[in-house]
Enzyme design. Structure first.
Site, PDB file in Angstrom:
ATOM      1  N   GLN A 128      37.012  -7.340   3.992  1.00 35.77           N
ATOM      2  CA  GLN A 128      35.879  -8.030   3.365  1.00 35.77           C
ATOM      3  C   GLN A 128      34.730  -7.063   3.091  1.00 35.77           C
ATOM      4  O   GLN A 128      34.140  -6.535   4.031  1.00 35.77           O
ATOM      5  CB  GLN A 128      35.383  -9.139   4.303  1.00 35.77           C
ATOM      6  N   GLY A 129      34.414  -6.857   1.838  1.00 37.07           N
ATOM      7  CA  GLY A 129      33.319  -5.950   1.468  1.00 37.07           C
ATOM      8  C   GLY A 129      32.084  -6.719   1.035  1.00 37.07           C
ATOM      9  O   GLY A 129      31.771  -6.771  -0.156  1.00 37.07           O
ATOM     10  N   TYR A 130      31.407  -7.328   2.018  1.00 38.30           N
ATOM     11  CA  TYR A 130      30.156  -8.041   1.732  1.00 38.30           C
ATOM     12  C   TYR A 130      28.955  -7.172   2.147  1.00 38.30           C
ATOM     13  O   TYR A 130      28.133  -6.795   1.333  1.00 38.30           O
ATOM     14  CB  TYR A 130      30.097  -9.355   2.512  1.00 38.30           C
ATOM     15  N   SER A 131      28.864  -6.875   3.476  1.00 39.62           N
ATOM     16  CA  SER A 131      27.642  -6.273   4.036  1.00 39.62           C
ATOM     17  C   SER A 131      27.419  -4.849   3.561  1.00 39.62           C
ATOM     18  O   SER A 131      28.364  -4.090   3.338  1.00 39.62           O
ATOM     19  CB  SER A 131      27.722  -6.259   5.567  1.00 39.62           C
ATOM     20  N   SER A 163      35.556  -4.747   8.683  1.00 42.52           N
ATOM     21  CA  SER A 163      36.576  -4.874   9.728  1.00 42.52           C
ATOM     22  C   SER A 163      37.950  -4.511   9.181  1.00 42.52           C
ATOM     23  O   SER A 163      38.362  -5.010   8.126  1.00 42.52           O
ATOM     24  CB  SER A 163      36.623  -6.307  10.255  1.00 42.52           C
ATOM     25  N   GLU A 246      35.288 -18.808   6.286  1.00 42.90           N
ATOM     26  CA  GLU A 246      35.167 -17.766   7.318  1.00 42.90           C
ATOM     27  C   GLU A 246      34.533 -18.331   8.591  1.00 42.90           C
ATOM     28  O   GLU A 246      34.923 -17.976   9.693  1.00 42.90           O
ATOM     29  CB  GLU A 246      34.305 -16.604   6.783  1.00 42.90           C
ATOM     30  N   SER A 384      24.437 -14.365  11.261  1.00 40.00           N
ATOM     31  CA  SER A 384      24.007 -14.551  12.659  1.00 40.00           C
ATOM     32  C   SER A 384      23.653 -16.020  12.912  1.00 40.00           C
ATOM     33  O   SER A 384      23.477 -16.806  11.977  1.00 40.00           O
ATOM     34  CB  SER A 384      22.788 -13.666  12.935  1.00 40.00           C
ATOM     35  N   GLU A 386      20.937 -17.274  13.832  1.00 36.05           N
ATOM     36  CA  GLU A 386      19.650 -17.635  13.212  1.00 36.05           C
ATOM     37  C   GLU A 386      19.875 -18.025  11.747  1.00 36.05           C
ATOM     38  O   GLU A 386      19.302 -19.005  11.254  1.00 36.05           O
ATOM     39  CB  GLU A 386      18.664 -16.458  13.275  1.00 36.05           C
TER      40      GLU A 386
HETATM   41  C1  LIG Z   1      32.139  -7.191  14.706  1.00 37.32           C
HETATM   42  C2  LIG Z   1      31.583  -7.379  13.328  1.00 37.32           C
HETATM   43  C3  LIG Z   1      32.459  -7.432  12.268  1.00 37.32           C
HETATM   44  C4  LIG Z   1      31.959  -7.525  10.969  1.00 37.32           C
HETATM   45  N1  LIG Z   1      32.852  -7.514   9.932  1.00 37.32           N
HETATM   46  C5  LIG Z   1      32.384  -7.529   8.665  1.00 37.32           C
HETATM   47  C6  LIG Z   1      33.288  -7.406   7.583  1.00 37.32           C
HETATM   48  O1  LIG Z   1      34.518  -7.307   7.749  1.00 37.32           O
HETATM   49  N2  LIG Z   1      32.780  -7.393   6.331  1.00 37.32           N
HETATM   50  C7  LIG Z   1      31.439  -7.521   6.082  1.00 37.32           C
HETATM   51  O2  LIG Z   1      31.057  -7.540   4.914  1.00 37.32           O
HETATM   52  N3  LIG Z   1      30.554  -7.627   7.102  1.00 37.32           N
HETATM   53  C8  LIG Z   1      30.985  -7.633   8.388  1.00 37.32           C
HETATM   54  N4  LIG Z   1      30.094  -7.715   9.440  1.00 37.32           N
HETATM   55  C9  LIG Z   1      28.651  -7.704   9.151  1.00 37.32           C
HETATM   56  C10 LIG Z   1      27.950  -9.016   9.438  1.00 37.32           C
HETATM   57  O3  LIG Z   1      28.193  -9.949   8.428  1.00 37.32           O
HETATM   58  C11 LIG Z   1      26.450  -8.678   9.587  1.00 37.32           C
HETATM   59  O4  LIG Z   1      26.322  -7.914  10.767  1.00 37.32           O
HETATM   60  C12 LIG Z   1      25.604  -9.921   9.707  1.00 37.32           C
HETATM   61  O5  LIG Z   1      25.561 -10.622   8.487  1.00 37.32           O
HETATM   62  C13 LIG Z   1      24.156  -9.593  10.147  1.00 37.32           C
HETATM   63  O6  LIG Z   1      23.613  -8.622   9.324  1.00 37.32           O
HETATM   64  P1  LIG Z   1      22.953  -7.274   9.939  1.00 37.32           P
HETATM   65  O7  LIG Z   1      23.902  -6.715  10.918  1.00 37.32           O
HETATM   66  O8  LIG Z   1      22.521  -6.442   8.797  1.00 37.32           O
HETATM   67  O9  LIG Z   1      21.686  -7.790  10.768  1.00 37.32           O
HETATM   68  P2  LIG Z   1      20.220  -8.060  10.196  1.00 37.32           P
HETATM   69  O10 LIG Z   1      20.336  -8.851   8.938  1.00 37.32           O
HETATM   70  O11 LIG Z   1      19.466  -6.793  10.160  1.00 37.32           O
HETATM   71  O12 LIG Z   1      19.625  -9.004  11.327  1.00 37.32           O
HETATM   72  C14 LIG Z   1      19.061  -8.501  12.544  1.00 37.32           C
HETATM   73  C15 LIG Z   1      18.505  -9.647  13.330  1.00 37.32           C
HETATM   74  O13 LIG Z   1      17.447 -10.301  12.582  1.00 37.32           O
HETATM   75  C16 LIG Z   1      17.710 -11.695  12.480  1.00 37.32           C
HETATM   76  N5  LIG Z   1      17.288 -12.184  11.169  1.00 37.32           N
HETATM   77  C17 LIG Z   1      17.460 -11.559   9.966  1.00 37.32           C
HETATM   78  N6  LIG Z   1      16.979 -12.338   8.972  1.00 37.32           N
HETATM   79  C18 LIG Z   1      16.502 -13.477   9.541  1.00 37.32           C
HETATM   80  C19 LIG Z   1      15.896 -14.660   9.035  1.00 37.32           C
HETATM   81  N7  LIG Z   1      15.699 -14.842   7.724  1.00 37.32           N
HETATM   82  N8  LIG Z   1      15.540 -15.623   9.914  1.00 37.32           N
HETATM   83  C20 LIG Z   1      15.753 -15.460  11.250  1.00 37.32           C
HETATM   84  N9  LIG Z   1      16.323 -14.348  11.784  1.00 37.32           N
HETATM   85  C21 LIG Z   1      16.703 -13.377  10.944  1.00 37.32           C
HETATM   86  C22 LIG Z   1      19.215 -11.828  12.623  1.00 37.32           C
HETATM   87  O14 LIG Z   1      19.562 -13.103  13.112  1.00 37.32           O
HETATM   88  C23 LIG Z   1      19.540 -10.741  13.631  1.00 37.32           C
HETATM   89  O15 LIG Z   1      19.335 -11.210  14.938  1.00 37.32           O
HETATM   90  C24 LIG Z   1      30.557  -7.638  10.733  1.00 37.32           C
HETATM   91  C25 LIG Z   1      29.687  -7.624  11.826  1.00 37.32           C
HETATM   92  C26 LIG Z   1      30.171  -7.485  13.108  1.00 37.32           C
HETATM   93  C27 LIG Z   1      29.203  -7.462  14.246  1.00 37.32           C
END
Ligand SMILES: Cc1cc2nc3c(=O)[nH]c(=O)nc-3n(C[C@H](O)[C@H](O)[C@H](O)COP(=O)(O)OP(=O)(O)OC[C@H]3O[C@@H](n4cnc5c(N)ncnc54)[C@H](O)[C@@H]3O)c2cc1C
Length: 399
Positions: A128-131, A163, A246, A384, A386
């Site tokens: 999955q290429g989202y983040s 992942s 998902e 997350s 939140e």
């Molecule tokens: C084990 C694992 C596997 C993953 N696999 C994939 C994958 O295969 N493909 C893919 O594309 N992505 C993947 N991800 C990425 C995942 O989708 C992101 O980690 C997730 O969306 C959170 O983004 P971030 O890590 O940039 O955190 P951030 O967006 O930087 O957030 C940091 C903190 O701020 C809080 N926060 C941010 N914005 C708000 C808001 N508006 N209101 C309240 N709180 C807020 C969040 O809740 C969090 O606690 C994976 C992540 C993990 C941990």
């Protein structure tokens, strides 16, 4: 409410149990027991997927016309329970639970005909290429660019936290095809062949020491326009639809399995002359978790009923994701408590896959600690907690 199974459902349970007894090898069960992260190891998962595929049971949530089983909610539930009971390896979700349902909802006839059979059989392995760095919760701000060039797009940029990208031959990805208007309106959804020239995968080692995550870099990667799902600049609708799938998982089955192991460990953990299992504080926490697991199960069945009716999970999957992730983490924490000092992450033997941790470890030698660490992601990945609560506030409560 009558929770007794009908004679037909009891017969189905027996059929499933017999099939599992005949098909599961000790190696596959051991693979399931020794899973130390959210994702099953690839050999166990794919071997089990192929066995289920031959039986026609690999995608119970898909509509029957595309290879689903056509089971009722109760049958799906029985199947999930029996798989956990028999110690089946888990199936890696990116292909079967995410890409497949998305293609069924939004793919062209050609895309469905080509990819769906390959997903069912395990021939294609998707990531999955989202983040992107800086575009996690604020996913729509992503900046990997796809510029049209004849029948192709030329993609440049980078994805992160991908992942199992190291195993994948295909990626479903969000790319920016326009920088005008609202940021959600310039995103397109592409299916990218991971063997294309210009793609580099770099590992990220997680907190439990495992290699599941990656960075993926794109340098002038050419992707046929025929690999776009949905209209150009309308990929956001496809992306959100996929996320509903998902976020839905039969998490209660996994939590219950954890609690069974926690209970087994507590039976062996000495505590003031008796065992931890007799301790009133521990028993209260365990009982509350057992009750919360039943509540989670009831919520899951509501979503399953929608899937059985051919509908997507809807925004309820956001609430379920929170309920599932937080209950699992509390169960893991109780597991760490039951292990006592063996739960210390610096205990090298506790981090070893399938390490023998008695005298006070779990009877089966399950490594709780890596699972405890790995499951921290359950309230982060896929959005997350939140963000899920924000979605529920907006979409369900209309706030
Ligand atoms: C084990 C694992 C596997 C993953 N696999 C994939 C994958 O295969 N493909 C893919 O594309 N992505 C993947 N991800 C990425 C995942 O989708 C992101 O980690 C997730 O969306 C959170 O983004 P971030 O890590 O940039 O955190 P951030 O967006 O930087 O957030 C940091 C903190 O701020 C809080 N926060 C941010 N914005 C708000 C808001 N508006 N209101 C309240 N709180 C807020 C969040 O809740 C969090 O606690 C994976 C992540 C993990 C941990």
């Amino acid at each position: 409410m009558d929770l007794t199974l009908s004679a037909a459902d009891e017969a189905f349970r027996l059929e499933v149990r017999t099939f599992l007894e005949e098909s599961l090898t000790p190696e596959l069960q051991e693979g399931a027991d020794k899973r130390t992260s959210l994702w099953q190891d690839v050999p166990s998962s794919l071997t089990w997927q192929r066995i289920l595929h031959v039986k026609g049971w690999v995608a119970p949530d898909w509509p029957a016309e595309y290879g689903g089983t056509g089971w009722s909610v109760v049958q799906r539930y029985i199947f999930a329970q029996e798989c956990a009971r028999a110690r089946c390896p888990s199936l890696i979700p990116m292909s079967l639970k995410m890409c497949g349902p998305m293609l069924i909802g939004y793919g062209t006839d050609e895309q469905k005909a080509h990819y769906l059979p390959r997903i069912l059989s395990g021939q294609d392995f998707w990531c999955q290429g989202y983040s992107e760095s800086g575009s996690g919760s604020d996913l729509a701000s992503l900046s990997t660019m796809a510029v049209g060039d004849g029948d192709e797009y030329v993609v440049n940029g980078a994805k992160i936290w991908t992942s199992y990208a190291q195993h994948a031959n295909m990626m479903f990805a969000l790319v920016r095809t326009s920088t005008e208007g609202k940021k959600q309106e310039g995103i397109s959804f592409l299916l990218i062949d991971m063997t294309s020239p210009g793609i580099t995968v770099r590992p990220i080692i997680n907190i439990a020491g495992a290699h599941e995550l990656n960075e993926v870099f794109f340098e002038d990667v050419r992707v046929p326009k025929a690999n776009r799902v949905g209209e150009e600049n309308d990929g956001w609708s496809v992306a959100k639809y996929l996320l509903e799938f998902e976020r839905f998982a039969m998490g209660s089955v996994e939590v219950r399995r954890t609690l069974d192991r926690v209970e087994a460990s507590a039976t062996a953990t000495p505590m003031r002359g008796e065992t931890l299992k007799e301790d009133p504080g521990f028993r209260r926490k365990l009982a509350q978790l057992r009750i919360d697991t039943m509540v989670l199960e009831a919520s899951e069945q509501r979503v399953l009923a929608k899937l059985s009716a051919g509908e997507p999970p809807g925004p309820a999957s956001s609430l379920l994701r929170v309920q599932n992730g937080e209950t699992q983490q509390r169960a893991d924490l109780l597991g760490a408590e039951a292990l006592g000092y063996y739960a210390a992450p610096y205990q090298p033997e506790a981090l070893e896959v399938g390490a023998s941790m008695p005298p006070i470890g779990p009877a089966e030698g399950i490594a709780f600690v890596p699972m405890y660490l790995s499951n921290r992601m359950k309230t982060i990945a896929g959005g997350s907690s939140e963000i899920q609560r924000n979605i529920a506030a907006k979409v369900i409560l209309g706030l």
